[in-house]
Design a protein around this motif. Structure first.
Motif, PDB file in Angstrom:
ATOM      1  N   THR A 197      27.458  -6.473  93.297  1.00 44.87           N
ATOM      2  CA  THR A 197      27.895  -7.685  93.012  1.00 44.87           C
ATOM      3  C   THR A 197      26.813  -8.687  92.586  1.00 44.87           C
ATOM      4  OG1 THR A 197      27.490  -8.554  95.413  1.00 44.87           O
ATOM      5  CG2 THR A 197      29.781  -7.503  94.586  1.00 44.87           C
ATOM      6  N   ALA A 217      31.057 -16.014  90.441  1.00 44.21           N
ATOM      7  CA  ALA A 217      30.833 -15.134  89.567  1.00 44.21           C
ATOM      8  C   ALA A 217      30.361 -15.895  88.360  1.00 44.21           C
ATOM      9  CB  ALA A 217      31.953 -14.259  89.194  1.00 44.21           C
ATOM     10  N   GLU A 247      29.944 -10.911  90.609  1.00 43.90           N
ATOM     11  CA  GLU A 247      31.142 -11.395  91.450  1.00 43.90           C
ATOM     12  C   GLU A 247      30.654 -12.531  92.238  1.00 43.90           C
ATOM     13  OE1 GLU A 247      32.940  -8.072  93.316  1.00 43.90           O
ATOM     14  OE2 GLU A 247      32.861  -6.642  91.472  1.00 43.90           O
TER      15      GLU A 247
END
Length: 425
Positions: free
Chosen positions: A286, A350, A318
């Protein structure tokens, strides 16, 4: 005024040396006037040498750039680097042959230097007379030199030629006598600049053994410049690497040679992650680490008492919340040594950019080279274990030599210095 520790014999602070490029003056007033008139009229200098590059007025070359060093009593310090790195310039400054452009240095004791073959020798004087001359330069009187002259002549292997003018000596004989004088007269600091390369192999070994004995038995300090890595390894217990006038390494001899010859990540003080070369594959990715650097530095050398200021930049792939960071530290064998934790340092959406600056106390690490790795973690649910969301190999840093009392820390003792043991009743 430079403050020096009790056992420090040489200390430099922000030492720099700048040279002007090109010819300064042609040697006669007439030619200087010709060159000046041609320049005023926008014409070519009539006294310029064909094929030699021309330089604009004010063009300079920085031979040494902000050098900070501490050399301690009894150390045998090697100085290595490519041609033009600043090795000879540093020794000339310490020997007071030339003066620095900026910065300062201080030293304790007499300095005996051999910067080139025949340094300090008068060609018209005999070998014996030059021994007395060198002694006088060091502040010794005739009686003090006379006590040592037999040992000097015997070590130099120049007995047959000692009363011959040195202008008739070969380069090898020059070196033998010059080294013998430097080694036997009362100088606390010996500075050698590649001069032993002129002598034969047997005499080189003899000189290296003598320098080692002087450092160990008489507590003298030796600064030795050489391109021969074998002699550096044989003689020195500490090594400094210079590159374009800057100190790029200061520490263990083997690690210094590795740095000089090149190695993985060894020159990194800033790293841009343009691909996945240094990154691990993680199940949930992420975050994307983009850059890491030592803030405010142009090298990766840390001295005792210094903290590491580390800056990391990344991009959110993200939405992330309560991201933690673990900075892992490995020794030169890639064995894990320790880790630094920073918990819940960041949350973001994000596409946003994130960054963090961390101050890390590395003073308990012993001398040596260390590798870092950065692991970002996040709890995906309240009851779950933290999961890795980005991991990458990072910067290399170096800790310099640190003494523990009267002893110098050795690599075989380990990589963590936990302080002294307390005697209890």
């Amino acid at each position: 005024m430079i403050n020096m520790k009790e056992n420090c014999v040489i200390k430099t602070e922000h030492l720099s040396k700048e040279y002007k490029l090109g010819i300064i003056g042609s040697g006669t007033l007439r030619r200087d006037l010709q060159s000046w008139c041609a320049k005023r009229r926008g014409k070519e200098d009539p006294n310029s040498i064909i094929g030699r590059p021309s330089y604009q007025e004010g063009d300079t070359f920085l031979a040494l750039d902000d050098v900070n060093l501490e050399i301690f009593r009894g150390e045998r310090v090697g100085i290595i680097g490519a041609n033009g790195a600043g090795k000879s310039t540093l020794l000339k400054l310490l020997s007071r042959v030339t003066s620095p452009s900026s910065g300062d240095f201080a030293f304790r004791g007499r300095i005996a230097s051999m910067l080139e073959v025949g340094t300090g020798f008068h060609p018209e004087l005999t070998g014996r007379e030059n021994i007395y001359l060198n002694g006088a330069i060091l502040g010794m009187n005739r009686a003090e030199v006379s006590e040592k002259i037999d040992d000097i002549i015997e070590f130099s292997e120049c007995e047959k030629f000692i009363d011959t003018p040195v202008k008739r000596y070969s380069s090898g004989m020059f070196v033998k006598l010059a080294f013998s004088v430097a080694a036997h007269l009362d100088a606390e600091i010996m500075i050698m600049d590649e001069v032993l390369a002129v002598g034969d192999m047997r005499f080189q070994k003899k000189c290296l053994k003598k320098m080692r004995e002087l450092a160990e038995q008489e507590n003298r300090t030796v600064l030795y410049v050489s391109h021969n890595m074998g002699t550096i390894q044989e003689l020195c217990d500490r090594c400094i690497v210079l590159d374009h006038g800057k100190v790029t390494f200061d520490g263990e001899v083997d690690e210094a040679i590795k740095c000089y010859l090149g190695g993985e990540n060894d020159d990194f003080y800033s790293c841009e992650y343009t691909d996945n070369q240094y990154k691990d594959n993680v199940a949930v990715n992420t975050l994307c680490l983009e850059r890491v650097k030592f803030n405010g530095r142009t090298n990766n050398i840390f001295y005792p008492g210094e903290k590491m200021l580390l800056e990391l930049d990344w991009k959110n792939l993200e939405d992330v919340e309560d991201v933690s960071l673990r900075i892992e530290v490995y020794d030169y064998r890639r064995y894990p040594i320790t880790a630094f934790l920073a918990e819940n340092i960041y949350s973001g959406k994000a596409g946003e950019k994130g960054s963090v600056r961390l101050s890390i106390d590395i003073d308990q690490l012993a001398q040596g080279v260390y590798y870092t790795r950065y692991v970002f973690t996040q709890k995906l649910s309240e009851d779950s274990e933290p999961q890795t969301v980005e991991a990458a190999a990072g910067l290399v840093f170096r800790k310099t030599v640190k003494n523990v009392g009267d002893q110098k820390w050795k690599k075989v003792w380990g990589s963590a210095m936990l302080g002294s043991a307390e005697v209890v009743d």
